[in-house]
Design an enzyme around this catalytic site. Structure first.
Site, short mmCIF file in Angstrom:
data_model
loop_
_atom_site.label_atom_id
_atom_site.label_comp_id
_atom_site.label_asym_id
_atom_site.label_seq_id
_atom_site.Cartn_x
_atom_site.Cartn_y
_atom_site.Cartn_z
CB ALA A 19 34.22 43.56 36.04
CB THR A 20 34.03 44.51 41.91
OG1 THR A 20 33.73 45.81 41.43
CG2 THR A 20 34.97 44.60 43.10
N GLY B 281 38.56 36.19 35.71
CA GLY B 281 37.76 35.72 34.59
C GLY B 281 36.63 36.66 34.25
CB CYS C 253 41.40 43.56 47.12
SG CYS C 253 40.70 45.23 46.95
#
Length: 455
Positions: A188-189, A193, A242
């Site tokens: 999950a990147t 949520g 990021c």
């Protein structure tokens, strides 16, 4: 067709392809992995243009550079690495490691990196002889789908099994949840949520945390070398990476000199209270980052804030009124705005970074410009981050580069600090199972009770 049947068909195709692929030898596997990287590298411009057009985030030039550089460094990090059969023999311990695939990988990918994240996740999955099904962000379906289509065209030319790499044609939260609940492992990147949903899927999951990279310039650092790197990192792809520098923490006695160097290198400096307040109100709405500034140019951000940002400006440099909860500028800003802080001694610099990381980005990364090993390692020991990047552009180095030992990736784990299962850069080793053959070692030394207990 109901959701369950729709997802089941993807998984059935993936399992059939993976059953064939897991019989491939190392050279065959590596040819497939290389083809994925080469496809993105060779189509970098068209894919970058599509990504910017579709998402409205970032800029084409930086996305072209990112597509090409990530393709090269990720492939370079994987080539020659064993991932099939026996991958390690340790004669001292008598352990032999055997790599085996996990099966089908489900990958949630973000709109901020709609090309290179699907690419690298596919490369890591295939390196481990897995199949992968990608579920893209709804704002980047076209660009991610085009990327996968080009990859599959290249794999077809190699004669690889069809459906090794798939992407959901109908993207929705419900389809994503169905997929991740049935795959063998989940990456999950993206937003918090979806990362939380991945960890709640009931399957092994590898997620990432928020970034808020704190950059410390040490007192003895070469300002003329450090400042351009910080500007480059904050400006890259309009601040949506990021690993991009979010705040710069500088020695108080050199503040004026350093600010002048920032201005010289393309920073629009904001220090007047009314201008800073206007910037805060443009960046954040009810305490949350405004969607209108994400991935936008400094000029566009300036227009929203009513600031006269010149066309030649690369970033906005704003002096914060305090660290941590004292000023919302301490939080992550996914646009080319850099917060400025000053410190007296290095310990204070580290405490400023710590306070800001408690707001956002705990577990992710810090960047230090210094030749003082004691200070560098002090920060490494004190701060709860997974990466300390030294004398580099963090935006392009925190995810691995030719010039450091971090695993090249677009998925950066943040450890338990960021509610993640790994505190390192995701790579193929996280997508393989390892069987360990343990040989009998009769000559191993066995300590006496005296040696054990100090008696």
């Amino acid at each position: 067709m109901d959701r369950q049947t729709y997802i089941d068909e993807y998984l059935e195709r993936a399992r059939k392809a993976q059953a064939i692929f897991e019989k491939y030898g190392q050279e065959q596997v590596d040819r497939v992995v290389q083809a994925v990287a080469r496809t993105v590298h060779d189509n970098a411009e068209a894919l970058a243009e599509l990504a910017v057009e579709e998402t409205g985030m970032g800029n084409v030039a930086d996305k072209v550079a990112k597509n090409r550089s990530k393709a090269k460094i990720v492939w370079n990090s994987l080539r020659g690495k064993p991932s099939v059969g026996i991958i390690e023999r340790d004669e001292e311990t008598g352990i032999v490691k055997v790599a085996k695939p996990m099966g089908v990988v489900a990958a949630i990918t973000p709109c901020t990196n709609p090309i290179v994240t699907p690419m690298s996740n596919a490369m890591f999955a295939l390196k481990g002889r897995n199949a992968i099904v990608i579920t893209p962000h709804h704002k980047s379906i076209a660009s991610s789908t085009r990327t996968v289509a080009l990859i599959n065209q290249a794999l077809k030319e190699l004669g690889a099994p069809e459906h090794l790499v798939q992407i959901l044609g109908e993207q929705s939260r419900e389809n994503t949840r169905e997929l991740i609940s049935k795959a063998d492992v989940v990456i999950a990147t993206g937003g918090a949520g979806m990362v939380k949903a991945a960890y709640s899927s009931g399957k092994p999951a590898l997620g990432v945390g928020a970034g808020n990279v704190q950059c410390i310039i040490d007192k003895e650092a070469d300002i003329a070398q450090a400042v351009p790197k910080v500007v480059t990192g904050r400006a890259f792809d309009y601040g949506i990476i990021c690993t991009g520098e979010q705040a710069v923490i500088v020695p108080r006695e050199k503040k004026d000199q350093i600010v002048a160097e920032f201005v010289k290198n393309g920073a629009f400096y904001v220090s007047a209270p009314e201008q800073k307040q206007a910037l805060r109100e443009a960046l954040f709405v009810d305490g949350a980052m405004s969607r209108h500034v994400v991935g936008q140019s400094p000029q566009a951000v300036g227009k929203l804030a009513g600031l006269p940002v010149p066309e030649e400006a690369k970033i906005i440099l704003a002096e914060a009124d305090g660290c941590g909860p004292a000023d919302i500028l301490s939080r992550e800003k996914m646009c080319p705005v850099l917060s400025l802080y000053t410190y007296g001694d290095f310990r204070e610099a580290v405490e400023i970074a710590r306070a800001n990381l408690e707001m956002d980005g705990k577990g992710h990364s810090v960047c230090i410009h210094s030749d003082n090993k004691e200070n560098i390692e002090y920060a490494g020991k004190e701060l709860c981050v997974s990466r300390v990047v030294v004398n580099q552009v963090c935006a392009s180095s925190g995810g691995g580069s030719f010039y450091n030992g971090l695993a090249p990736t677009n998925t950066l784990g943040c450890g338990s600090w960021g509610n993640n299962s790994i505190s390192e850069n995701l790579t193929y080793k996280h997508l393989i199972n390892v069987s360990r053959i343990a040989y009998f070692m009769p000559d191993n030394p066995v300590p006496t009770d005296g040696e054990l207990w100090g008696e």
